[in-house]
Write an enzyme that holds these catalytic residues in place. Structure first.
Site, PDB file in Angstrom:
ATOM      1  N   GLN A  46       0.835  -1.206   0.000  1.00 19.97           N
ATOM      2  CA  GLN A  46       0.000   0.000   0.000  1.00 19.97           C
ATOM      3  C   GLN A  46       0.868   1.254   0.000  1.00 19.97           C
ATOM      4  OE1 GLN A  46      -3.603   0.427   0.196  1.00 19.97           O
ATOM      5  NE2 GLN A  46      -2.922   2.490  -0.269  1.00 19.97           N
ATOM      6  N   ARG A  76      -2.114   1.569  -6.876  1.00 18.67           N
ATOM      7  CA  ARG A  76      -1.851   0.208  -6.402  1.00 18.67           C
ATOM      8  C   ARG A  76      -1.413  -0.664  -7.576  1.00 18.67           C
ATOM      9  NH1 ARG A  76      -4.090  -1.662  -1.683  1.00 18.67           N
ATOM     10  NH2 ARG A  76      -2.696  -3.402  -2.091  1.00 18.67           N
TER      11      ARG A  76
HETATM   12  N1   CP Z   1      -6.212  -0.843   0.681  1.00 24.65           N
HETATM   13  C1   CP Z   1      -6.369  -2.164   0.500  1.00 24.65           C
HETATM   14  O1   CP Z   1      -5.468  -2.953   0.745  1.00 24.65           O
HETATM   15  O2   CP Z   1      -7.578  -2.515  -0.018  1.00 24.65           O
HETATM   16  P1   CP Z   1      -8.165  -3.987   0.006  1.00 24.65           P
HETATM   17  O3   CP Z   1      -8.343  -4.363   1.443  1.00 24.65           O
HETATM   18  O4   CP Z   1      -9.494  -3.881  -0.718  1.00 24.65           O
HETATM   19  O5   CP Z   1      -7.222  -4.899  -0.691  1.00 24.65           O
END
Ligand code: CP
Ligand code: NVA
Length: 325
Positions: A151, A306
């Protein structure tokens, strides 16, 4: 000279050398600042379309192991592998029962015979270490209770796009001292960002993570005082109730009252300041829809990144591997 309208087109002869060949990525500190620079440069190049049609992971497969739910992580790793010419297989915990149906070490020793990398979203960081210890292929942390390093790659790509760089920028994280807060502290080590973590008393980030960063000279401040957000370049928040903490929901909602990111709070940032959130948002808790829709919000650019940032990571970890079949 090139710009977004006329990207350089790379081909298999002109790709940069993979910087992290065969390594694990369990924490942002598994790479150096220079390696992070290389990964973010690759991510920006991929976003400009310079890698279109290049298939450096052709013939390679990545297992996506999930003990917890996901939208962004699952989709972006899967699409990222496809775009780089590789293949992803998603394994939910109801299928594989990591540590229950089967030992973590045996899961690792099976997967390494079939696939070329493992991305795992787990509860315990120890589960990732165990996978990495028993699999001779790269293991990537797709979120643990301790850290969320992939992230932060997208987050700093976004910060660089919006602010031109992270060094010396005031990054203020407000809310729970959780996996996101810990990974923000790691990024202070790698980027020279000036990171402040604002939490209620009793919800501070991991002490070992903090001490490790301070020893390495990182600029990190912990406070309970909301005035830290005044003039910030980046305001970042995350949910108050992380996956697996649902039984603490009531006590946490009470503890975090007053720490909600609102449009009025965003008006206190520096003129160029931006609002980031890893998502999913729990509207009515850590933020409100009017904040993610605010002109200072970049949360959906951040979500897009991402894909670019993880494709860059995948290339640098796996780009030197030959298909084994
Ligand atoms: N921010 C993130 O990791 O989103 P998810 O939990 O949807 O993968
Ligand atoms: N802190 C959150 C992040 C989700 C991407 C969680 O662990 O649930």
């Amino acid at each position: 000279m090139t710009d977004a309208a006329s990207p350089v087109q790379l081909n298999s002869q002109t790709l940069p050398p993979p910087l992290l060949a065969g390594r694990d990525f369990l924490s942002n500190l598994d790479m150096t600042g220079a390696e992070l620079r290389g990964v973010l440069d690759t991510a920006a190049s991929m976003k400009r379309g310079e890698w279109r049609g290049v298939k450096p992971l052709s013939g390679l497969s990545l297992a996506l192991v999930f003990e917890k739910a996901s939208l962004r992580t699952r989709t972006t790793f899967d699409v990222g592998m496809y775009q780089l010419g590789g293949h992803a297989i998603t394994l939910s915990n109801t299928e594989i029962g990591l540590g229950q149906r089967e030992r973590v070490s045996d899961v690792a020793r099976n997967l390494e015979r079939w696939v070329d990398g493992i991305m795992a979203r787990v509860y315990l960081q120890q589960t990732l270490t165990e996978l990495a210890d028993h699999a001779a292929i790269p293991v990537i942390n797709g979120l643990s209770d301790m850290l969320h390093p992939v992230q932060l790659l997208a987050d700093y790509q976004t910060i660089e796009e919006c602010l031109g760089g992270a060094a010396g920028r005031r990054v203020v994280y407000i809310g729970d001292g959780n996996n996101l807060a810990n990974s923000h502290i790691h990024m202070a080590v790698l980027t020279g960002a000036d990171v402040t973590i604002v939490t209620p008393v009793g919800y501070e980030p991991n002490g070992g993570v903090l001490q490790g960063a301070l020893v390495r000279g990182a600029k990190v401040t912990l406070t309970n005082d909301l005035s830290a957000i005044d003039g910030a370049d980046v305001l970042y928040t995350d949910v108050w109730i992380s996956m697996g903490q649902e039984d603490q929901a009531d006590i946490r909602r009470r503890a975090f009252r007053g720490y909600q990111v609102t449009p009025a709070m965003l008006d206190r940032l520096a003129p160029q300041g931006i609002f980031l959130h890893c998502l999913p948002a729990h509207y009515g808790e850590e933020t409100v829809p009017e904040a993610t829709e605010h002109p200072k919000s970049r949360v959906f650019d951040q979500a897009e990144n991402r894909l670019h940032a993880q494709k860059a990571l995948l290339y640098h970890l796996m780009g030197g591997m030959q298909p084994r079949w």
